[in-house]
Design a protein around this motif. Structure first.
Motif, mmCIF file in Angstrom:
data_model
loop_
_atom_site.group_PDB
_atom_site.id
_atom_site.type_symbol
_atom_site.label_atom_id
_atom_site.label_comp_id
_atom_site.label_asym_id
_atom_site.label_seq_id
_atom_site.Cartn_x
_atom_site.Cartn_y
_atom_site.Cartn_z
ATOM 1 N N ILE B 284 0.815 -1.206 0.000
ATOM 2 C CA ILE B 284 0.000 0.000 0.000
ATOM 3 C C ILE B 284 0.858 1.270 0.000
ATOM 4 N N ASP B 285 1.953 1.227 0.689
ATOM 5 C CA ASP B 285 2.801 2.409 0.749
ATOM 6 C C ASP B 285 3.429 2.722 -0.602
ATOM 7 N N GLN B 286 3.885 1.668 -1.250
ATOM 8 C CA GLN B 286 4.533 1.836 -2.538
ATOM 9 C C GLN B 286 3.617 2.531 -3.531
ATOM 10 N N LEU B 287 2.335 2.289 -3.371
ATOM 11 C CA LEU B 287 1.419 2.750 -4.396
ATOM 12 C C LEU B 287 0.767 4.079 -4.082
ATOM 13 N N GLY B 288 0.964 4.538 -2.867
ATOM 14 C CA GLY B 288 0.441 5.848 -2.542
ATOM 15 C C GLY B 288 -1.070 5.904 -2.429
ATOM 16 N N ILE B 289 -1.690 4.752 -2.205
ATOM 17 C CA ILE B 289 -3.124 4.767 -1.940
ATOM 18 C C ILE B 289 -3.326 5.369 -0.549
ATOM 19 N N PRO B 290 -4.219 6.307 -0.382
ATOM 20 C CA PRO B 290 -4.448 6.874 0.949
ATOM 21 C C PRO B 290 -5.190 5.896 1.844
ATOM 22 N N PHE B 291 -4.457 4.934 2.302
ATOM 23 C CA PHE B 291 -5.051 3.861 3.093
ATOM 24 C C PHE B 291 -4.464 3.893 4.499
ATOM 25 N N SER B 292 -5.220 4.368 5.440
ATOM 26 C CA SER B 292 -4.759 4.376 6.830
ATOM 27 C C SER B 292 -5.120 3.062 7.479
ATOM 28 N N CYS B 293 -4.448 2.741 8.551
ATOM 29 C CA CYS B 293 -4.810 1.507 9.225
ATOM 30 C C CYS B 293 -4.265 1.429 10.641
ATOM 31 N N VAL B 294 -4.873 0.551 11.394
ATOM 32 C CA VAL B 294 -4.316 0.145 12.678
ATOM 33 C C VAL B 294 -3.788 -1.251 12.441
ATOM 34 N N TYR B 295 -2.634 -1.534 12.968
ATOM 35 C CA TYR B 295 -2.057 -2.833 12.640
ATOM 36 C C TYR B 295 -1.133 -3.312 13.766
ATOM 37 N N ARG B 296 -0.574 -4.465 13.553
ATOM 38 C CA ARG B 296 0.261 -5.116 14.566
ATOM 39 C C ARG B 296 1.553 -5.606 13.938
ATOM 40 N N ASP B 297 2.467 -6.002 14.765
ATOM 41 C CA ASP B 297 3.730 -6.568 14.298
ATOM 42 C C ASP B 297 3.599 -8.087 14.279
ATOM 43 N N ASN B 298 3.353 -8.624 13.110
ATOM 44 C CA ASN B 298 3.035 -10.047 13.008
ATOM 45 C C ASN B 298 4.205 -10.955 13.372
ATOM 46 N N ILE B 299 5.384 -10.583 12.926
ATOM 47 C CA ILE B 299 6.542 -11.415 13.219
ATOM 48 C C ILE B 299 6.744 -11.485 14.724
ATOM 49 N N GLU B 300 6.572 -10.347 15.372
ATOM 50 C CA GLU B 300 6.700 -10.312 16.827
ATOM 51 C C GLU B 300 5.663 -11.224 17.486
ATOM 52 N N MET B 301 4.504 -11.274 16.896
ATOM 53 C CA MET B 301 3.470 -12.173 17.419
ATOM 54 C C MET B 301 3.973 -13.608 17.429
ATOM 55 N N GLY B 302 4.609 -14.000 16.337
ATOM 56 C CA GLY B 302 5.152 -15.345 16.244
ATOM 57 C C GLY B 302 6.215 -15.582 17.301
ATOM 58 N N ARG B 303 7.123 -14.633 17.423
ATOM 59 C CA ARG B 303 8.182 -14.766 18.423
ATOM 60 C C ARG B 303 7.584 -14.933 19.821
ATOM 61 N N MET B 304 6.684 -14.043 20.142
ATOM 62 C CA MET B 304 6.038 -14.072 21.457
ATOM 63 C C MET B 304 5.392 -15.423 21.716
ATOM 64 N N ALA B 305 4.706 -15.919 20.710
ATOM 65 C CA ALA B 305 3.961 -17.166 20.878
ATOM 66 C C ALA B 305 4.894 -18.293 21.305
ATOM 67 N N LEU B 306 6.012 -18.421 20.602
ATOM 68 C CA LEU B 306 6.899 -19.526 20.942
ATOM 69 C C LEU B 306 7.600 -19.290 22.285
ATOM 70 N N LYS B 307 7.975 -18.053 22.546
ATOM 71 C CA LYS B 307 8.596 -17.762 23.838
ATOM 72 C C LYS B 307 7.649 -18.144 24.974
ATOM 73 N N MET B 308 6.426 -17.772 24.780
ATOM 74 C CA MET B 308 5.416 -18.057 25.793
ATOM 75 C C MET B 308 5.252 -19.563 25.976
ATOM 76 N N LEU B 309 5.264 -20.266 24.867
ATOM 77 C CA LEU B 309 5.118 -21.720 24.930
ATOM 78 C C LEU B 309 6.276 -22.332 25.709
ATOM 79 N N LEU B 310 7.470 -21.817 25.463
ATOM 80 C CA LEU B 310 8.640 -22.353 26.147
ATOM 81 C C LEU B 310 8.550 -22.092 27.646
ATOM 82 N N GLU B 311 8.053 -20.923 27.990
ATOM 83 C CA GLU B 311 7.887 -20.623 29.415
ATOM 84 C C GLU B 311 6.880 -21.568 30.053
#
Lengths: 339, 339
Positions: B284-311
């Motif tokens: 979306i950024d590359q194309l300059g579409i005026p698209f706002s959003c709320v979003y998350r860090d997906n990779i971090e979600m993955g990291r967190m998930a496994l860390k949590m599992l290990l704990e």
DNA sequence: TTGAAAGCGCTAACAT
DNA sequence: ATGTTAGCGCTTTCAA
């Protein structure tokens, strides 16, 4: 965790009988069978895959190694693999090497411990160029299991493979641009340390030549299949003030970098410059960007890969088998290719 | 395939000694060690994971179950998981359920055979609504291994989880639109059979209300998180000739469907209608579409998930642990939100 | 139709 | 410092 012995005791029979029930093998009295099945159900007994593997000396797992799962292309491929795996009750042991040869080394080693039935591999590096690449080739050979290479080929490989018609498609891209009336073409190449990168450059170059055009040295931008570098190169190109009327981007990330640079430099795609890519970009259609491309069916690539692997497992001695996934062409209005 | 016995024979020692060398456990003479290591190397001996698992009664594999790997979001999550898995020498057994509950049943069953150490699961269905969902919950409970749920929560879950602040982020989206001067807001919801879908609707609705606005029934379009339906709904909306000045799309696929419809209906995003999405869209950024959003860090979600599992594996009795990945806001120029 | 026993590749306690 | 042995959970002859 309940074991086969527990089940046997509970049912008042021997382990052998339970095993027979479990595997539908040999004779077993209908009543006994019922009783055992009952116990199994009641206690949620599930046999251990490890024990079975050890005893039967055969595995039901397939290794899958990709260089970057956060690239939609490999997501699609994995989807395809999953479909077939599901049909054959195979489980997948997954690795993401993050384009690092060292990670690939570790992945292969772990897979070797796992005694997987076979392996689907999209290599992180060219197996014939770097010394690490050659190391990897040796390691893979030592693994001595059925292997299917996907997406990235190298010279002198002797494993089965599923690839994309890189050369042909790039050749075709040049042809399309020529037909659309362009005379000065450019290319942002992929990583030339990968065969797939070289193929695309060569295919494009030949296409340009065969259409009576010339590919100037200054119109060849050497990228690496990543967005960042493609962005920098494109920007440099635009800032130079002198550029081709049409460029060929060698993969999806390259296209993204190019489009970003174009936007920042207020270059209008389809007007100031035309672009044809390799690989589709997920939302390009939705947005109406005049982005033409040659592309492949990624999910089908995944399906093919596993099917091929299964055939190889079936028949280990058959000759090497290569499947070239044909390209498709997506034209976003020929007129749009004319700046 | 060479085994520990072979190595022992070749080295002229017992299996136990080889095992000691392999595991760096117990005393072993320096010369003997060298000799064994030599043999191991020469013969490419790699111990069998199954045999080790069986003998040690512990596994080094983690199960990963996602509903659709050909969605970049899950590709990112898997990337994050891989990173951590790598650090801890864990291997991943992967399943894609293709959003089908039945496939999830099979996946859980296979995982149970594999005796995995733990499980990271993004459920295909709500575990509290359908009967199959409730079946799945039972099955998961019966598995009796450490579990971390990612992305999709259900009511009354008692497993650890990593989720997105769905409610808050949607609330925030409404707020942003209000601040930008919009008074009539609309939403294309996700699948309301999923908690995550309901949360986003409710958060948005509350946000609308708390900002002194109203969310009309006819401005709520009930989607299913998929592009096709979002496209149809958007098209219907545009064709009706009467629509909100700004809409909130609940996930990336929904955004795509919306954008496609807008394009086909010649609706100019950021001019004729504003849009704020949940999740970023890759290019979306590359194309300059005026698209706002709320979003998350997906990779971090993955990291967190496994860390949590290990704990959790470390400490099976600790209380339930939930991690809410905070949202981030991407505004593509406030002015652009004003039609 | 069923059971006993050996064995798959490895680890770990116990001897030596 | 090294070997012997039993056993992990299951399958598979071989007997009965």
């Amino acid at each position: 965790m309940i074991t086969i012995t527990d089940v046997a005791n509970l049912a008042g029979v021997s382990k052998a009988t339970v095993s027979r029930v479990l595997n539908n093998s040999g004779y077993v009295n209908e009543d006994t069978r019922k009783r055992v099945e009952q116990i199994v159900k009641e206690n949620h007994y599930v046999p251990s895959a490890s024990a079975i593997k050890l005893s039967k000396q055969e595995s039901t797992a397939i290794g899958v190694v990709v260089p970057e799962i956060d690239n939609l292309f490999y997501g699609d491929v994995l989807h395809g693999i999953t479909e077939i795996a599901d049909q054959h009750d195979l489980s997948l042991v997954f690795f993401d090497t993050q384009n690092k040869a060292e990670k690939e080394v570790r992945a292969l080693h772990t897979l070797s411990q796992q005694r997987v039935r076979g392996l689907i591999l999209a290599p992180a590096v060219d197996y014939s160029l770097s010394s690490l690449g050659r190391e990897l080739r040796k390691q893979l050979k030592a693994l001595d299991i059925p292997v299917v290479i996907v997406d990235r080929d190298s010279e002198n490989m002797h494993w089965d493979g599923v690839f994309y018609e890189s050369y042909q498609s790039s050749y075709r891209a040049a042809q399309i641009l020529h037909k659309a009336g362009h005379t000065r073409l450019g290319i942002i190449t992929g990583d030339l340390a990968l065969k797939i990168g070289r193929d695309r450059l060569q295919g494009f170059r030949q296409g340009v030549l065969d259409n009576g055009l010339e590919l100037r040295d200054e119109d060849i931008f050497e990228g690496d299949f990543l967005e960042e570098r493609a962005y920098e190169l494109s920007k440099k190109m635009f800032l130079s003030g002198d550029w081709p009327t049409a460029v060929y981007t060698c993969n999806n990330r390259t296209s993204l970098g190019f489009l970003k640079a174009a936007r920042e430099c207020k270059i209008r795609i389809g007007k100031d410059i035309a672009v044809i890519g390799n690989d589709r970009i997920a939302m390009i259609d939705q947005l109406g960007i005049p982005f033409s491309c040659v592309y492949r069916d990624n999910i089908e690539m995944g399906r093919m890969a596993l099917k091929m692997l299964l055939e190889r497992i079936e028949n280990p001695t058959r000759p090497r088998n290569i499947c070239m996934i044909p390209y498709q062409v997506h034209l976003c209005g020929t007129e749009k290719l004319n700046p």
